[in-house]
Design a protein around this motif. Sequence first.
Motif, PDB file in Angstrom:
ATOM      1  N   LEU A  53       0.831  -1.202   0.000  1.00  0.00           N
ATOM      2  CA  LEU A  53       0.000   0.000   0.000  1.00  0.00           C
ATOM      3  C   LEU A  53       0.869   1.257   0.000  1.00  0.00           C
ATOM      4  O   LEU A  53       0.618   2.211  -0.748  1.00  0.00           O
ATOM      5  N   ARG A  54       1.904   1.222   0.819  1.00  0.00           N
ATOM      6  CA  ARG A  54       2.841   2.354   0.881  1.00  0.00           C
ATOM      7  C   ARG A  54       3.502   2.570  -0.477  1.00  0.00           C
ATOM      8  O   ARG A  54       3.579   3.696  -0.966  1.00  0.00           O
ATOM      9  N   ALA A  55       3.969   1.472  -1.053  1.00  0.00           N
ATOM     10  CA  ALA A  55       4.659   1.561  -2.347  1.00  0.00           C
ATOM     11  C   ALA A  55       3.714   2.098  -3.422  1.00  0.00           C
ATOM     12  O   ALA A  55       4.091   2.931  -4.250  1.00  0.00           O
ATOM     13  N   MET A  56       2.466   1.638  -3.362  1.00  0.00           N
ATOM     14  CA  MET A  56       1.457   2.063  -4.340  1.00  0.00           C
ATOM     15  C   MET A  56       1.207   3.574  -4.221  1.00  0.00           C
ATOM     16  O   MET A  56       1.166   4.293  -5.220  1.00  0.00           O
ATOM     17  N   LYS A  57       1.055   4.023  -2.965  1.00  0.00           N
ATOM     18  CA  LYS A  57       0.800   5.454  -2.728  1.00  0.00           C
ATOM     19  C   LYS A  57       1.967   6.290  -3.261  1.00  0.00           C
ATOM     20  O   LYS A  57       1.766   7.308  -3.934  1.00  0.00           O
ATOM     21  N   ALA A  58       3.187   5.838  -2.930  1.00  0.00           N
ATOM     22  CA  ALA A  58       4.380   6.595  -3.346  1.00  0.00           C
ATOM     23  C   ALA A  58       4.500   6.624  -4.864  1.00  0.00           C
ATOM     24  O   ALA A  58       4.832   7.653  -5.458  1.00  0.00           O
ATOM     25  N   LEU A  59       4.203   5.484  -5.488  1.00  0.00           N
ATOM     26  CA  LEU A  59       4.326   5.404  -6.953  1.00  0.00           C
ATOM     27  C   LEU A  59       3.279   6.296  -7.630  1.00  0.00           C
ATOM     28  O   LEU A  59       3.590   7.037  -8.570  1.00  0.00           O
ATOM     29  N   LEU A  60       2.051   6.233  -7.114  1.00  0.00           N
ATOM     30  CA  LEU A  60       0.989   7.067  -7.698  1.00  0.00           C
ATOM     31  C   LEU A  60       1.299   8.550  -7.492  1.00  0.00           C
ATOM     32  O   LEU A  60       1.065   9.372  -8.383  1.00  0.00           O
ATOM     33  N   TYR A  61       1.852   8.870  -6.318  1.00  0.00           N
ATOM     34  CA  TYR A  61       2.232  10.261  -6.057  1.00  0.00           C
ATOM     35  C   TYR A  61       3.301  10.702  -7.059  1.00  0.00           C
ATOM     36  O   TYR A  61       3.244  11.809  -7.599  1.00  0.00           O
ATOM     37  N   GLY A  62       4.254   9.799  -7.316  1.00  0.00           N
ATOM     38  CA  GLY A  62       5.308  10.089  -8.292  1.00  0.00           C
ATOM     39  C   GLY A  62       4.722  10.339  -9.673  1.00  0.00           C
ATOM     40  O   GLY A  62       5.102  11.301 -10.358  1.00  0.00           O
ATOM     41  N   TYR A  63       3.787   9.501 -10.080  1.00  0.00           N
ATOM     42  CA  TYR A  63       3.176   9.689 -11.404  1.00  0.00           C
ATOM     43  C   TYR A  63       2.310  10.953 -11.448  1.00  0.00           C
ATOM     44  O   TYR A  63       2.242  11.622 -12.472  1.00  0.00           O
ATOM     45  N   TYR A  64       1.664  11.253 -10.304  1.00  0.00           N
ATOM     46  CA  TYR A  64       0.880  12.493 -10.254  1.00  0.00           C
ATOM     47  C   TYR A  64       1.791  13.694 -10.520  1.00  0.00           C
ATOM     48  O   TYR A  64       1.454  14.593 -11.302  1.00  0.00           O
TER      49      TYR A  64
END
Lengths: 297, 235
Positions: B8-19
């Motif tokens: 979940l943490r990795a997903m949030k960080a990755l989505l934030y990066g793509y945002y």
Amino acid sequence: MNVVILQDLVKRYRDKTALRGINLELQENCIVGLIGRNGAGKTTLMRTLAGYLKPTEGTALVFGEKPFDNIHVLSNIMYMDDDRFRDSDTLRDLLDRAALSYSRFDKTLALKLLEYFNIPVKARIKKLSRGMRTLFSLVIALMSRCPLTMLDEPTLGLDASHRKEFASLLLKDYANHPRTIIISSHLISELENLMEQVVLIDNGKLVFHKAIEDVQRYALYLAGHRKVLEEVAGRHQVICRESMGERLVLGIVNHLTAEELRQLEMQGIEISAMSVQDVCVNLTAPGKGGVLDVIAK
Amino acid sequence: MLSQSSRLRAMKALLYGYYLDFKSFFEIYFSILLGLIISKFLITPSASSSSSLNSALINCMIMLPVAMMVITSNSELKKKFSFPVDRDLLVLCHILLILVLPLVMLLMSCFFYLVELLLAELTLSVTTNFFYSLAITKSSFLIGFAISYMAIVCITALTWMVSAWFYRHKVPVGVIGAAFILGLIYLDDFRDSVFGLIGRLFHNPTPGLLSLKLAVITLAAFALGYIPIKRMEVK
């Protein structure tokens, strides 16, 4: 508990074998220096542990699991190299991402450290100097407090004072938050005081894995008259030799007894400990003479 | 449990990066649409109700495949692995991007369509030297939106799949792709045969059947694009 277990680890690229059957175990909570010449396989080893690369043969286990494509393992690993962030990224965004990614990330202290080093968080990576980039990467790497932290050439581009401060920061943070830290660097003499263990690899093979005290006692320099030292050379493992007329300097593996040392001193032989850097350099010498021999030819 | 929270943490960080990555992408898209609509009213004395939608569609068709080529490039993938992420998460995020980006872009274009309508009404009220054709009805708009969305998603997914397979060979693939597009533009026989093939594939479809065909192709592209990313090494 072993944080890293490597069994017969082989990594082959299309035209090159980078790691040739490495067997190694690293315990938790220690600082390990990963030493080797350029192209010895240090970065490949760390990238395999970081889950970037898949072993060709053998096994690499981190926290008892294979790291490749394993998010549970990767969440507890920090791998810092010099090409980690995109030039257009802002430091603030990267700090936010680090805080999201690592549960133990200390953002408050990270911000304080960046302020101390005069690194503006609003800046983009491309605006930073080489040394500032390295400092920023180090702050991210150390503040992530990952149980396995790997620093690939962490002092690249740092001036002497920043290298000293990095060493102090690392030791203090390690004391407060013990973890396994692997440091790969060419500046062995500067990092000698940080390391608790040394892993020396050469041409993809493990040369040794020893405690730093053992490496510091591993070899001796003997300097004196050729006739006396040639006789010593016949009885001991010589790892380097340099002659200047009748004077000879030998580097030998230290298996000398106290009595032998006393006798050598009485014969006028100068005895000194070989530095960790010299041990590593001599044990990984290419065996084809030095660069001066190339010029002489 | 630990693994779930890491994911979940990795997903949030990755989505934030793509945002963060796609913020400037949308700024560019917005600027292009704004520029087009303003230039249209300044230069030509006429407007069609679908002009902003058409230009948005063309922009989507160009910008999204380019974005897919960028996010699957070796250097971009490497940077994404600077923070913990596994390949399943990466593919999941890419699929989310493929589904969400066209939707946001189409919604933005619809906003510009409304702006265009408003500008046209305003222009009509102050001058008679202006021609405006309103050809879109509510139902044709909704069907057009849905089909356009699915077509853009399908093309984006196909580009992503090809880029994922050839992520270390972007230059030769780019050259072949450019040659293909130039062939479509300049070689009549080639264009006819390609369009004939596409026409046979989508022959006389109802909107539902067309959507189904596009959805199947999109899913196949997702599945095929997953294979190279799953076994990819970060070099």
